[in-house]
Write a protein that holds these residues in place. Structure first.
Motif, mmCIF file in Angstrom:
data_model
loop_
_atom_site.group_PDB
_atom_site.id
_atom_site.type_symbol
_atom_site.label_atom_id
_atom_site.label_comp_id
_atom_site.label_asym_id
_atom_site.label_seq_id
_atom_site.Cartn_x
_atom_site.Cartn_y
_atom_site.Cartn_z
ATOM 1 N N LYS A 35 21.917 47.919 35.057
ATOM 2 C CA LYS A 35 22.715 46.766 35.759
ATOM 3 C C LYS A 35 23.233 47.538 36.908
ATOM 4 N N PHE A 36 23.612 48.604 36.792
ATOM 5 C CA PHE A 36 24.346 49.443 37.882
ATOM 6 C C PHE A 36 23.279 49.764 39.112
ATOM 7 N N ARG A 37 22.172 50.169 38.740
ATOM 8 C CA ARG A 37 21.143 50.324 39.751
ATOM 9 C C ARG A 37 20.823 49.134 40.179
ATOM 10 N N LYS A 38 20.810 47.999 39.783
ATOM 11 C CA LYS A 38 20.396 46.724 40.581
ATOM 12 C C LYS A 38 21.583 46.333 41.319
ATOM 13 N N GLY A 39 22.772 46.668 41.121
ATOM 14 C CA GLY A 39 23.982 46.220 41.804
ATOM 15 C C GLY A 39 24.496 45.124 41.104
ATOM 16 N N GLU A 40 24.103 44.918 40.143
ATOM 17 C CA GLU A 40 24.953 43.709 38.988
ATOM 18 C C GLU A 40 26.207 43.930 38.733
ATOM 19 N N ILE A 41 26.721 45.210 38.583
ATOM 20 C CA ILE A 41 28.212 45.734 38.165
ATOM 21 C C ILE A 41 28.618 46.578 39.172
ATOM 22 N N THR A 42 30.022 46.808 39.340
ATOM 23 C CA THR A 42 30.395 48.077 40.251
ATOM 24 C C THR A 42 30.304 49.356 39.430
ATOM 25 N N ARG A 43 30.483 50.381 40.461
ATOM 26 C CA ARG A 43 30.594 51.524 39.849
ATOM 27 C C ARG A 43 31.706 51.646 38.779
ATOM 28 N N ALA A 44 32.868 51.116 39.031
ATOM 29 C CA ALA A 44 34.263 51.180 38.057
ATOM 30 C C ALA A 44 33.614 50.736 36.698
ATOM 31 N N GLU A 45 32.903 49.439 36.729
ATOM 32 C CA GLU A 45 32.469 48.954 35.625
ATOM 33 C C GLU A 45 31.437 49.744 34.849
ATOM 34 N N TYR A 46 30.600 50.421 35.447
ATOM 35 C CA TYR A 46 29.608 51.405 34.934
ATOM 36 C C TYR A 46 30.184 52.426 34.329
ATOM 37 N N ASP A 47 31.302 53.114 35.044
ATOM 38 C CA ASP A 47 31.877 54.348 34.245
ATOM 39 C C ASP A 47 32.891 53.874 33.297
ATOM 40 N N ALA A 48 33.414 52.823 33.381
ATOM 41 C CA ALA A 48 34.584 52.068 32.270
ATOM 42 C C ALA A 48 33.563 52.146 30.950
ATOM 43 N N PHE A 49 32.191 51.525 31.013
ATOM 44 C CA PHE A 49 31.447 51.314 30.055
ATOM 45 C C PHE A 49 31.107 52.870 29.237
ATOM 46 N N ASN A 50 30.671 53.708 30.222
ATOM 47 C CA ASN A 50 30.491 55.035 29.716
ATOM 48 C C ASN A 50 31.419 55.663 29.112
ATOM 49 N N ARG A 51 33.038 55.569 29.576
ATOM 50 C CA ARG A 51 34.190 56.340 28.945
ATOM 51 C C ARG A 51 34.298 55.570 27.827
ATOM 52 N N GLU A 52 33.985 54.532 27.549
ATOM 53 C CA GLU A 52 34.198 53.795 26.143
ATOM 54 C C GLU A 52 33.335 54.341 25.080
ATOM 55 N N LYS A 53 31.904 54.498 25.426
ATOM 56 C CA LYS A 53 30.821 55.218 24.779
ATOM 57 C C LYS A 53 31.153 56.556 24.372
ATOM 58 N N ILE A 54 31.773 57.352 25.303
ATOM 59 C CA ILE A 54 32.306 58.611 25.132
ATOM 60 C C ILE A 54 33.521 58.743 24.175
ATOM 61 N N ALA A 55 34.397 57.738 24.184
ATOM 62 C CA ALA A 55 35.379 57.863 23.227
ATOM 63 C C ALA A 55 34.937 57.629 22.172
ATOM 64 N N ASP A 56 34.084 56.710 21.896
ATOM 65 C CA ASP A 56 33.529 56.337 20.527
ATOM 66 C C ASP A 56 32.891 57.673 19.706
ATOM 67 N N ILE A 57 31.873 58.233 20.639
ATOM 68 C CA ILE A 57 31.277 59.254 19.925
ATOM 69 C C ILE A 57 31.872 60.589 19.819
ATOM 70 N N VAL A 58 33.002 60.728 20.471
ATOM 71 C CA VAL A 58 34.118 61.825 20.380
ATOM 72 C C VAL A 58 34.719 61.429 19.044
ATOM 73 N N LYS A 59 35.138 59.978 18.795
ATOM 74 C CA LYS A 59 35.781 59.977 17.592
ATOM 75 C C LYS A 59 34.852 60.110 16.225
ATOM 76 N N PHE A 60 33.835 59.447 16.520
ATOM 77 C CA PHE A 60 32.818 59.541 15.436
ATOM 78 C C PHE A 60 32.465 61.174 14.903
ATOM 79 N N GLN A 61 32.262 62.000 15.839
ATOM 80 C CA GLN A 61 32.296 63.462 15.570
ATOM 81 C C GLN A 61 33.526 64.165 14.896
ATOM 82 N N GLU A 62 34.655 63.621 15.402
ATOM 83 C CA GLU A 62 35.815 64.201 14.706
ATOM 84 C C GLU A 62 35.647 63.631 13.258
ATOM 85 N N GLU A 63 35.443 62.311 13.149
ATOM 86 C CA GLU A 63 35.444 61.877 11.742
ATOM 87 C C GLU A 63 34.546 62.493 10.652
#
Length: 755
Positions: free
Chosen positions: A442-470
């Motif tokens: 979606k980001f490559r096609k211009g369907e979402i903004t850079r901010a939206e793209y980064d926000a999604f990835n930050r959410e994934k990062i937060a989830d995977i960090v929490k998983f590794q800690e758990e």
């Protein structure tokens, strides 16, 4: 004169084979659908060759996974543990390549190794004392029958008996020589079956002849072929080699009763001298490998014509240097490349045209083609950066050495990190699931903004960090959700790189990579991983690894320039990655992994060339990347799917603090070599195979960890999977890592006297 190719890419112009195969693995396509799709792909590829004017259509180069596995499977080299699964023929084949798990039935995949000096991986055949080598499959013969029903001139190919037996892994007391008689009889049966077809040539691939050969090897090869070729056959035979020269066995090869001999005249430069010094028999045809099967650059016709004429060979066929398996499919699908670059590119389809045009020029009818080619090569203009060259000119020997010594750093880092015994971690990436890929698309096609793209990835990062800690991992990673590929992602942030849209090249099975193109001088345009790594570290009190790709791997997994030396190109990349390392350190990232997965990949095939032509600059380039970090910063590296035992000392000389490597599929065989060579670097042998969907049990992992500790001291060992988790699914990754942590905890307890 005629034209031919060693082999053609098999994944399809748009990766059709990958898509249908993965659907089949997921039970969303039937076996008839898979077989029908494969037939369509094969027929299309034969038609492309014929329409380009190639005189002999190549068959036998198609595979659902790997040609070495195909040949082993054809010859009944199937360990009993796979037969015991009770699977269909095709599913049993895939089980050898991928492993299998269904209820109580579970078996690991066969080992996978790099194919000579390429980024392609082959499945290592396993031969044990009870293996009965005989012809049991029909796939090759069915393909030949189909091809000959549609094309008049067909060349079949198969991996040769010498290479097959040399590359196999032997379990038990018997070795290659013990299976020679049965192997010869099986190939004679293959000859007999092919006699019933209308093939013009049989290409027998023997690339193992370009290795350093002992007297025993040479005698073994000659004995095999003396017996094999004693049988009458109704087609012509070409012994095909590639990736190097045949200096150790040239005289034997030219004396064999075969009609053709295929020699790589590009990577195997010494083959030219052999022909000039020792001659080439007039009763044989030289399959002249003059169009590069591994690069993407246009052939310079004048040089090729001069080369051909200098050999003074009476009979020859123009060919590729190796299979076009190692090249992308076609430049026709690259609308976004600048015309200045695109005009200099030749992918697999364009290389067919080059062969035909060279043939026409040599026949005296290609003046226009030659003139156009000469005009093209007069206009090459690589972007130049004076600052990059100035940095290289200012380098001194001190820039390649880190202080203090590794032994002193180890003491400092033990105190700094205070990690438990047998620290657990992963190699870096976590699954690139459908939502991750969709977000990127979606980001490559211009369907979402850079901010939206980064926000999604930050959410994934937060989830995977929490998983590794758990689950209790000790050193965490951020998951690499923002990365499309471990090389392409970095290249996008480096000046001098260009990127294709569809230039996919098969790496193994259904896995394909899209190497970037090095077109100009390389430098870091901007920080690459700093923001993401710093964010991930801010989410946890545990240590977060910064994840980088090393300069040698970036070079080896790109299509490099050919106007400067590999050493100069790698040094440019090393300085760019050094900037990133120091930037990560300045932002609080104290553990930095610099992956060199492809270090061994370009190691010259002859040991006499290892250091002068490669290791003498490749290893220092890695040291250059990390030489300026503080003693409290811990440098990791990672390597996978190569034979490292013969370069263990060179790996130690890279002066990393920790190295992780593939070990599970090779049954931890490297560990003995580490111990024998007094390996100083801390090590993380991969305890399970991430290229297989099976989930290792806790007890299985306990046994593997104990096996490691029987050979290496616990204070030197890390526990991790054998590679990144990008290609796996969430369910299997979660279960596997939970078992990994539980197994490590159990072993730690016993080490500390706790039951």
């Amino acid at each position: 004169m005629t034209t031919i190719i060693v082999g053609f890419p098999r994944i399809g112009e748009h990766r059709e084979l990958k898509r249908i195969t993965e659907k089949y693995w997921k039970n969303s396509a039937t076996q008839p659908e898979l077989l029908e799709a494969a037939t369509v792909i094969k027929e299309k590829h034969w038609d492309i060759q014929a329409q380009a004017g190639i005189d002999f259509v190549s068959v036998g180069d198609f595979s659902f996974f790997d040609n070495v596995l195909d040949t082993a499977y054809l010859l009944n080299i199937i360990p009993n543990r796979y037969r015991a699964l009770g699977l269909s023929d095709l599913d049993q084949y895939f089980a050898l390549a991928r492993g299998y798990q269904e209820g109580e039935k579970s078996v690991k995949a066969l080992p996978m190794k790099k194919w000579f000096n390429t980024n392609y991986h082959y499945i290592v055949p396993e031969i044990n004392d009870t293996t009965e080598i005989k012809v049991t499959g029909n796939r090759l013969f069915d393909d030949v029958a189909l091809a000959t029903s549609k094309h008049a001139n067909v060349k079949a190919s198969i991996v040769g008996p010498f290479t097959l037996l040399k590359l196999a892994r032997y379990i038990g007391t018997k070795q290659a020589a013990d299976f020679a008689a049965d192997t010869i009889a099986a190939y004679q049966e293959i000859f007999a079956n092919l006699n019933e077809t209308r093939i013009a040539w049989l290409q027998i691939d023997e690339p193992a002849l370009v290795f350093d050969l002992t007297d025993e090897d040479k005698a073994f090869f000659q004995d095999i072929y003396t017996q094999l070729l004693a049988q009458e056959h109704g087609f012509k035979v070409n012994i095909q080699t590639y990736f190097g020269d045949v200096r150790d066995i040239y005289s034997t090869l030219v004396a064999l009763p075969v009609e053709g001999l295929g020699l790589d005249l590009l990577e195997g430069k010494y083959n030219r001298e052999l022909i000039k010094e020792l001659g080439f028999p007039n009763d044989k045809i030289l399959f002249a490998g003059v169009v590069n099967g591994k690069n993407i650059w246009r052939n310079e016709y004048r040089k090729t014509i001069t080369l051909i004429k200098s050999l003074s060979v009476e009979n020859y066929i123009l060919s590729t240097s190796c299979s076009l398996l190692h090249a992308p499919f076609t430049t026709a699908n690259e609308p976004n490349l600048h015309p200045d670059l695109l005009q200099h590119l030749a992918f697999a389809v364009q290389k067919l045209t080059e062969l035909k045009e060279l043939d026409t020029i040599l026949a005296g009818n290609g003046d226009k083609d030659l003139a156009a080619n000469e005009e093209l090569f007069a206009s090459v203009n690589h972007p130049f950066d004076a600052n990059v060259h100035a940095r290289i000119d200012q380098l001194t020997e001190a820039d390649y050495h880190r202080q203090p010594s590794r032994e002193e750093r180890a003491k400092i880092q033990k105190a700094e990190f205070n990690l438990p015994e047998l620290p657990t971690t992963t190699i870096g990436s976590f699954p690139q699931t459908a939502d991750v890929r969709s977000n990127r698309a979606k980001f490559r096609k211009g369907e979402i903004t850079r901010a939206e793209y980064d926000a999604f990835n930050r959410e994934k990062i937060a989830d995977i960090v929490k998983f590794q800690e758990e689950i209790g991992l000790d050193v965490l990673v951020h998951g690499e959700f923002e990365r499309n590929d471990m090389v392409e992602y970095f290249g996008e942030h480096l000046a001098g790189f260009e990127f294709t849209k569809n230039a996919w090249v098969q790496s193994y099975g259904s896995r394909a990579v899209k190497p970037p193109i090095i077109w100009g001088d390389v430098s870091r345009k901007e920080a690459i991983t700093v923001e993401t790594s710093a964010y991930a570290q801010s989410l946890t009190d545990k240590w977060m690894k910064g994840m980088l790709t090393g300069p040698v791997t970036i070079f080896n997994w790109s299509f490099p320039r050919e106007d400067i030396t590999p050493e100069e190109s790698v040094t440019q990349i090393a300085l760019a990655i050094q900037d990133e390392v120091l930037d990560l350190e300045a932002h609080g990232i104290k553990i930095i992994q610099i992956d060199e997965a492809a270090l061994r990949e370009k190691l010259p095939l002859r040991k006499s060339d290892w250091f002068k032509e490669y290791l003498d600059w490749a290893v220092p380039a890695f040291r250059l990347v990390h030489s300026k970090v503080e003693p409290t910063t811990q440098i990791h590296t990672h390597m996978c799917y190569s034979e490292f035992n013969d370069i263990v000392k060179a790996i130690d000389d890279m002066d990393a603090d920790v190295i992780s490597f593939e070990a599970s599929r090779s049954d931890l065989s490297l560990i003995e070599d580490l111990r024998a060579n007094n390996f100083e670097t801390e090590v993380g042998p991969g305890v399970y195979d991430i290229h297989s969907p099976r989930i290792p049990s806790k007890d299985e992992l306990v046994d593997i960890i104990n096996e490691i500790l029987a050979k290496l001291p616990a204070q030197k060992v890390w526990i991790n999977p054998d590679c990144g988790l990008k290609t796996r699914g969430d369910k299997e990754v979660i279960a596997s890592l939970v078992n990994l942590v539980a197994a490590t905890s159990e072993v730690r307890g016993k080490l500390n006297g706790i039951d």
